[in-house]
Design a protein around this motif. Structure first.
Motif, mmCIF file in Angstrom:
data_model
loop_
_atom_site.group_PDB
_atom_site.id
_atom_site.type_symbol
_atom_site.label_atom_id
_atom_site.label_comp_id
_atom_site.label_asym_id
_atom_site.label_seq_id
_atom_site.Cartn_x
_atom_site.Cartn_y
_atom_site.Cartn_z
ATOM 1 N N GLY A 381 34.077 57.161 43.139
ATOM 2 C CA GLY A 381 33.697 56.277 44.018
ATOM 3 C C GLY A 381 32.825 55.013 43.603
ATOM 4 O O GLY A 381 32.822 53.809 43.777
ATOM 5 N N ALA A 382 31.897 55.665 42.578
ATOM 6 C CA ALA A 382 30.800 54.763 41.889
ATOM 7 C C ALA A 382 31.650 53.953 41.118
ATOM 8 O O ALA A 382 30.960 52.532 40.978
ATOM 9 N N VAL A 383 32.408 54.424 40.252
ATOM 10 C CA VAL A 383 33.179 53.310 39.256
ATOM 11 C C VAL A 383 33.931 52.329 39.944
ATOM 12 O O VAL A 383 34.196 51.019 39.606
ATOM 13 N N ALA A 384 34.599 52.964 41.102
ATOM 14 C CA ALA A 384 35.478 52.105 42.025
ATOM 15 C C ALA A 384 34.624 50.585 42.518
ATOM 16 O O ALA A 384 34.937 49.773 42.517
ATOM 17 N N VAL A 385 33.389 50.841 43.004
ATOM 18 C CA VAL A 385 32.493 49.912 43.403
ATOM 19 C C VAL A 385 32.094 48.973 42.260
ATOM 20 O O VAL A 385 32.268 47.697 42.269
ATOM 21 N N ALA A 386 31.550 49.390 41.112
ATOM 22 C CA ALA A 386 31.458 48.694 40.021
ATOM 23 C C ALA A 386 32.703 47.962 39.593
ATOM 24 O O ALA A 386 32.494 46.630 39.280
ATOM 25 N N SER A 387 33.850 48.524 39.592
ATOM 26 C CA SER A 387 34.983 47.855 39.145
ATOM 27 C C SER A 387 35.151 46.723 40.098
ATOM 28 O O SER A 387 35.670 45.637 39.516
ATOM 29 N N ALA A 388 35.138 46.858 41.437
ATOM 30 C CA ALA A 388 35.351 45.902 42.236
ATOM 31 C C ALA A 388 34.640 44.690 42.003
ATOM 32 O O ALA A 388 34.956 43.645 42.027
ATOM 33 N N VAL A 389 33.166 45.046 42.027
ATOM 34 C CA VAL A 389 32.090 44.002 41.774
ATOM 35 C C VAL A 389 32.569 43.137 40.381
ATOM 36 O O VAL A 389 32.722 41.886 40.171
ATOM 37 N N TYR A 390 32.807 43.895 39.190
ATOM 38 C CA TYR A 390 33.097 43.415 37.873
ATOM 39 C C TYR A 390 34.279 42.540 38.102
ATOM 40 O O TYR A 390 34.328 41.330 37.487
ATOM 41 N N GLY A 391 35.290 42.977 38.723
ATOM 42 C CA GLY A 391 36.732 42.123 38.828
ATOM 43 C C GLY A 391 36.635 40.828 39.523
ATOM 44 O O GLY A 391 36.927 39.753 39.034
ATOM 45 N N ALA A 392 36.063 40.832 40.704
ATOM 46 C CA ALA A 392 35.659 39.640 41.278
ATOM 47 C C ALA A 392 34.826 38.616 40.465
ATOM 48 O O ALA A 392 35.136 37.461 40.537
ATOM 49 N N PHE A 393 33.754 39.275 39.897
ATOM 50 C CA PHE A 393 32.929 38.368 39.029
ATOM 51 C C PHE A 393 33.816 37.662 38.007
ATOM 52 O O PHE A 393 33.774 36.616 37.631
ATOM 53 N N TRP A 394 34.562 38.596 37.299
ATOM 54 C CA TRP A 394 35.298 38.380 35.904
ATOM 55 C C TRP A 394 36.485 37.330 36.352
ATOM 56 O O TRP A 394 36.292 36.260 35.578
ATOM 57 N N LEU A 395 37.104 37.550 37.441
ATOM 58 C CA LEU A 395 38.140 36.612 37.834
ATOM 59 C C LEU A 395 37.704 35.085 38.400
ATOM 60 O O LEU A 395 38.580 34.275 38.258
ATOM 61 N N ASN A 396 36.565 35.153 38.980
ATOM 62 C CA ASN A 396 35.849 33.873 39.159
ATOM 63 C C ASN A 396 35.201 33.217 38.060
ATOM 64 O O ASN A 396 34.680 32.106 38.173
ATOM 65 N N GLY A 397 35.285 33.912 36.856
ATOM 66 C CA GLY A 397 34.756 33.279 35.617
ATOM 67 C C GLY A 397 35.728 33.189 34.752
ATOM 68 O O GLY A 397 36.939 32.422 34.827
ATOM 69 N N SER A 398 35.551 33.595 33.436
ATOM 70 C CA SER A 398 36.243 33.510 32.046
ATOM 71 C C SER A 398 37.585 34.102 32.591
ATOM 72 O O SER A 398 38.823 33.625 32.228
ATOM 73 N N GLY A 399 37.859 35.087 33.304
ATOM 74 C CA GLY A 399 39.187 35.861 33.716
ATOM 75 C C GLY A 399 40.037 36.361 32.365
ATOM 76 O O GLY A 399 39.360 36.434 31.358
ATOM 77 N N PRO A 400 41.412 36.946 32.699
ATOM 78 C CA PRO A 400 42.093 37.349 31.856
ATOM 79 C C PRO A 400 42.809 36.353 31.110
ATOM 80 O O PRO A 400 43.977 35.893 31.776
ATOM 81 N N PRO A 401 42.458 35.855 29.897
ATOM 82 C CA PRO A 401 43.527 34.613 29.361
ATOM 83 C C PRO A 401 44.889 35.295 29.072
ATOM 84 O O PRO A 401 45.004 36.573 28.982
#
Length: 401
Positions: A381-401
């Motif tokens: 559960g803790a990792v899921a929350v961290a992953s969700a936040v990171y995914g949102a941050f990542w995709l709004n930033g540099s994202g997956p080239p």
């Protein structure tokens, strides 16, 4: 590993009921990731749906679906980015969805990704359940869902489609369904270049089965008790050979077509990849990329993170070997990991390229399965929350080239 032909698989309805907890958990984790993405994007006045369907590789797949092959971009430095680098199965499916519905090609890619991610989760569960049991299967699916780059599973990319085909092909190998395994490997080979990893798994497993047949035939020699071997019958041998024949047809067929299309022969696809400055150099370019991080601070922290990430992947693979994972899984994972880590370009894409290497998660899944359920749930559960936040941050930033 036990004889593949003797491992029975459950019925389809029974298999779905058995996988239901894993699939429900997967949907919950991915829904959390999408919710975080939509909230984060809205706060930044961006379209989350555009981020999922109309950036980076998703645009290239849509162009293939819409225009066919032949589109290319010539950069100022002389590089040529050709859409021939992108394998055709996802664009074909995007075109199919658009032909039978009012959806656009991009919408079709998103729909295919969503359906494929569920199929991939089910396939991962099937493999892990077959090898280690139901609880480990559930943990393996949830671990795949909560990966830091798990948001890619919901993008109009080919990772989810490829992972679904690879997982079910491996499951078919483990249960002795050779024609199914070969057919799925064929389609995996039409999805991504790393489809060769699925082909290798099918071939190595088949060769190992032939070797077991040889030992079984020796065990049934006149001076040994009859029936002490387990020689496969002619029908099984025929289906095994057919699976081996089918497996490489997708990848080999597309590569040969590209060579013919470009007029550069069987190795023409390598020239296409070279236009993207991509190739296989044994990891030398990646090692230099990591080393360059240590020339300044705080870039050195990123360098440490990269080293830890690579070391973790290697450690998980070695652990899988020590835990005697079935040979097809080890071969598949080894090839996927080697191709991801030893590519000579697009270093930021390496975590995404490792998404299909789900057997790396099996040692962690087994450890979670042995822990108390409350503790495992808290960790996931803790990792899921961290992953969700990171995914949102990542995709709004540099994202997956």
């Amino acid at each position: 590993m036990t004889d593949l032909e003797t491992r029975a698989a459950p019925t389809r309805a029974g298999a779905l009921r058995r996988a239901a907890p894993a699939l429900a958990g997967y949907v919950a984790v991915r829904a959390l990731g999408l919710l975080a993405l939509f909230l984060w994007s809205a706060a930044r006045d961006k379209s989350a749906y555009t981020l999922l369907t109309a950036r980076w590789d998703a645009l290239w797949y849509v162009r293939v679906a819409e225009l066919g092959y032949g589109y290319e971009v010539r950069l100022a430095n002389g590089d040529v980015h050709s859409n021939l680098a992108f394998f055709p199965l996802l664009p074909w499916l995007e075109r199919l969805v658009a032909a039978v519905s009012p959806l656009s090609y991009a919408d079709g890619g998103f729909l295919v990704s969503l359906v494929s991610s569920l199929a991939a989760a089910w396939g991962i569960f099937a493999v892990a359940d077959h090898v280690y049991g139901r609880r480990a299967g559930v943990c393996a699916v949830l671990l795949w869902a909560v990966l830091p780059v798990g948001i890619v599973q919901s993008m109009a990319y080919s990772e989810s489609l490829f992972t679904a085909l690879a997982a079910w092909s491996l499951y078919a190998v483990l249960t002795g369904r050779w024609v199914t395994a070969g057919t799925l490997a064929l389609f995996a080979g039409l999805t991504r270049p790393v489809g060769l990893a699925v082909v290798a798994a099918v071939w190595v497993a088949a060769i190992a089965s032939f070797a077991r047949d040889g030992r079984a035939a020796g065990a049934d020699a006149p001076d040994t008790p009859p029936g002490s071997g387990a020689l496969a019958g002619p029908r099984v041998v025929t289906r095994r050979v057919l699976g081996m024949v089918l497996a490489p047809l997708g990848a080999v067929g597309y590569v040969l077509w590209v060579g013919h299309h470009t007029g550069k022969g069987p190795l023409g696809y390598l020239d296409v990849q070279a236009g993207w400055r991509n190739g296989f150099d044994g990891g030398w370019a990646f090692a230099r990329f990591v080393a360059d991080k240590f020339t300044s601070f705080p870039a050195a922290l990123a360098g440490v993170g990269l080293i830890v990430g690579v070391a973790s992947a290697v450690w998980l693979y070695v652990t899988g070997v020590r835990q005697r994972q079935p040979l097809p899984l080890l071969v598949y994972t080894g090839v996927v990991t080697a191709l991801a880590l030893c590519a000579s370009s697009y270093f930021g894409s390496k975590p995404r390229l490792l998404l299909p290497a789900f057997p790396l998660l099996l040692p962690l899944a087994l450890a979670l399965a042995k822990a108390r359920m409350r503790r495992s749930a808290a960790v996931l559960g803790a990792v899921a929350v961290a992953s969700a936040v990171y995914g949102a941050f990542w995709l709004n930033g540099s994202g997956p080239p």
